[in-house]
Motif scaffolding. Sequence first.
Motif, PDB file in Angstrom:
ATOM      1  N   TYR A 133     -69.260  99.125  -1.749  1.00  0.00           N
ATOM      2  CA  TYR A 133     -69.811 100.088  -0.792  1.00  0.00           C
ATOM      3  C   TYR A 133     -69.810 101.504  -1.371  1.00  0.00           C
ATOM      4  O   TYR A 133     -70.768 102.255  -1.208  1.00  0.00           O
ATOM      5  CB  TYR A 133     -69.051 100.059   0.533  1.00  0.00           C
ATOM      6  N   ASP A 134     -68.713 101.877  -2.035  1.00  0.00           N
ATOM      7  CA  ASP A 134     -68.654 103.199  -2.665  1.00  0.00           C
ATOM      8  C   ASP A 134     -69.749 103.349  -3.718  1.00  0.00           C
ATOM      9  O   ASP A 134     -70.401 104.391  -3.808  1.00  0.00           O
ATOM     10  CB  ASP A 134     -67.286 103.423  -3.323  1.00  0.00           C
ATOM     11  N   GLY A 135     -69.945 102.309  -4.522  1.00  0.00           N
ATOM     12  CA  GLY A 135     -70.950 102.359  -5.582  1.00  0.00           C
ATOM     13  C   GLY A 135     -72.364 102.476  -5.042  1.00  0.00           C
ATOM     14  O   GLY A 135     -73.169 103.270  -5.556  1.00  0.00           O
ATOM     15  N   ILE A 136     -72.679 101.708  -4.012  1.00  0.00           N
ATOM     16  CA  ILE A 136     -74.012 101.784  -3.406  1.00  0.00           C
ATOM     17  C   ILE A 136     -74.227 103.156  -2.786  1.00  0.00           C
ATOM     18  O   ILE A 136     -75.298 103.762  -2.919  1.00  0.00           O
ATOM     19  CB  ILE A 136     -74.203 100.676  -2.344  1.00  0.00           C
ATOM     20  N   THR A 137     -73.203 103.677  -2.111  1.00  0.00           N
ATOM     21  CA  THR A 137     -73.313 105.002  -1.491  1.00  0.00           C
ATOM     22  C   THR A 137     -73.587 106.061  -2.555  1.00  0.00           C
ATOM     23  O   THR A 137     -74.458 106.913  -2.387  1.00  0.00           O
ATOM     24  CB  THR A 137     -72.030 105.334  -0.706  1.00  0.00           C
ATOM     25  N   GLU A 138     -72.854 106.004  -3.668  1.00  0.00           N
ATOM     26  CA  GLU A 138     -73.072 106.956  -4.767  1.00  0.00           C
ATOM     27  C   GLU A 138     -74.458 106.779  -5.377  1.00  0.00           C
ATOM     28  O   GLU A 138     -75.130 107.755  -5.703  1.00  0.00           O
ATOM     29  CB  GLU A 138     -71.996 106.792  -5.840  1.00  0.00           C
ATOM     30  N   SER A 139     -74.891 105.549  -5.541  1.00  0.00           N
ATOM     31  CA  SER A 139     -76.213 105.276  -6.116  1.00  0.00           C
ATOM     32  C   SER A 139     -77.332 105.818  -5.237  1.00  0.00           C
ATOM     33  O   SER A 139     -78.387 106.197  -5.742  1.00  0.00           O
ATOM     34  CB  SER A 139     -76.419 103.774  -6.321  1.00  0.00           C
ATOM     35  N   ALA A 140     -77.100 105.865  -3.932  1.00  0.00           N
ATOM     36  CA  ALA A 140     -78.119 106.381  -3.016  1.00  0.00           C
ATOM     37  C   ALA A 140     -78.437 107.842  -3.318  1.00  0.00           C
ATOM     38  O   ALA A 140     -79.567 108.293  -3.108  1.00  0.00           O
ATOM     39  CB  ALA A 140     -77.666 106.226  -1.568  1.00  0.00           C
ATOM     40  N   HIS A 141     -77.459 108.574  -3.843  1.00  0.00           N
ATOM     41  CA  HIS A 141     -77.685 109.985  -4.184  1.00  0.00           C
ATOM     42  C   HIS A 141     -78.711 110.143  -5.303  1.00  0.00           C
ATOM     43  O   HIS A 141     -79.295 111.216  -5.455  1.00  0.00           O
ATOM     44  CB  HIS A 141     -76.374 110.663  -4.588  1.00  0.00           C
ATOM     45  N   ASP A 142     -78.920 109.086  -6.090  1.00  0.00           N
ATOM     46  CA  ASP A 142     -79.854 109.148  -7.217  1.00  0.00           C
ATOM     47  C   ASP A 142     -81.296 108.848  -6.826  1.00  0.00           C
ATOM     48  O   ASP A 142     -82.188 108.945  -7.668  1.00  0.00           O
ATOM     49  CB  ASP A 142     -79.419 108.156  -8.311  1.00  0.00           C
ATOM     50  N   LEU A 143     -81.532 108.468  -5.578  1.00  0.00           N
ATOM     51  CA  LEU A 143     -82.889 108.169  -5.142  1.00  0.00           C
ATOM     52  C   LEU A 143     -83.747 109.431  -5.150  1.00  0.00           C
ATOM     53  O   LEU A 143     -83.274 110.522  -4.839  1.00  0.00           O
ATOM     54  CB  LEU A 143     -82.884 107.558  -3.740  1.00  0.00           C
ATOM     55  N   ARG A 144     -84.992 109.286  -5.500  1.00  0.00           N
ATOM     56  CA  ARG A 144     -85.914 110.435  -5.565  1.00  0.00           C
ATOM     57  C   ARG A 144     -86.244 110.987  -4.189  1.00  0.00           C
ATOM     58  O   ARG A 144     -86.471 112.169  -4.022  1.00  0.00           O
ATOM     59  CB  ARG A 144     -87.197 110.033  -6.287  1.00  0.00           C
ATOM     60  N   ASP A 145     -86.299 110.115  -3.202  1.00  0.00           N
ATOM     61  CA  ASP A 145     -86.635 110.514  -1.838  1.00  0.00           C
ATOM     62  C   ASP A 145     -85.350 110.964  -1.129  1.00  0.00           C
ATOM     63  O   ASP A 145     -84.474 110.152  -0.837  1.00  0.00           O
ATOM     64  CB  ASP A 145     -87.274 109.325  -1.113  1.00  0.00           C
TER      65      ASP A 145
END
Length: 137
Positions: free
Chosen positions: A52-64
């Motif tokens: 969950y932490d990893g997915i949450t952090e990865s969401a910050h990298d989305l362009r939108d």
Amino acid sequence: MANAKKEQATTEDAVLLMFLSLAENDGIEMNVTLNVQGTLVSGVLIGSRAYYDGITESAHDLRDDTMSRIIGKRFEDLKDEYVKQKQEQGDKKEDEQEPPAYIHLRNAKYQHTQPAHPAWWRGKVSSVDAFSFDSLI
């Protein structure tokens, strides 16, 4: 999520369940290769909280930015619900606790493919046909 149907692990493999418990409860991480219905998947076995932490952090990298905030918030909510459930289970003895229904990998890759970036992977424990504690891919 409180109303969601609870899925149970349907494996009797004591070794796999032991390592899932170590990842879930003790934060142990290790390389693993899984055979899931004929497909090989390798990565680092992690617990739900790390996933969950990893997915949450990865969401910050989305362009939108809007999508980034929405996905980050939703996974943060899922993690909070998971932490709440773990606290409720904490009162039970370890042998009374339900085994995890899902297995999580960081840096997952599939046989014959190379991800362009680290991939987060989640699969049903009941779908794992075989496993090896090493990265074979």
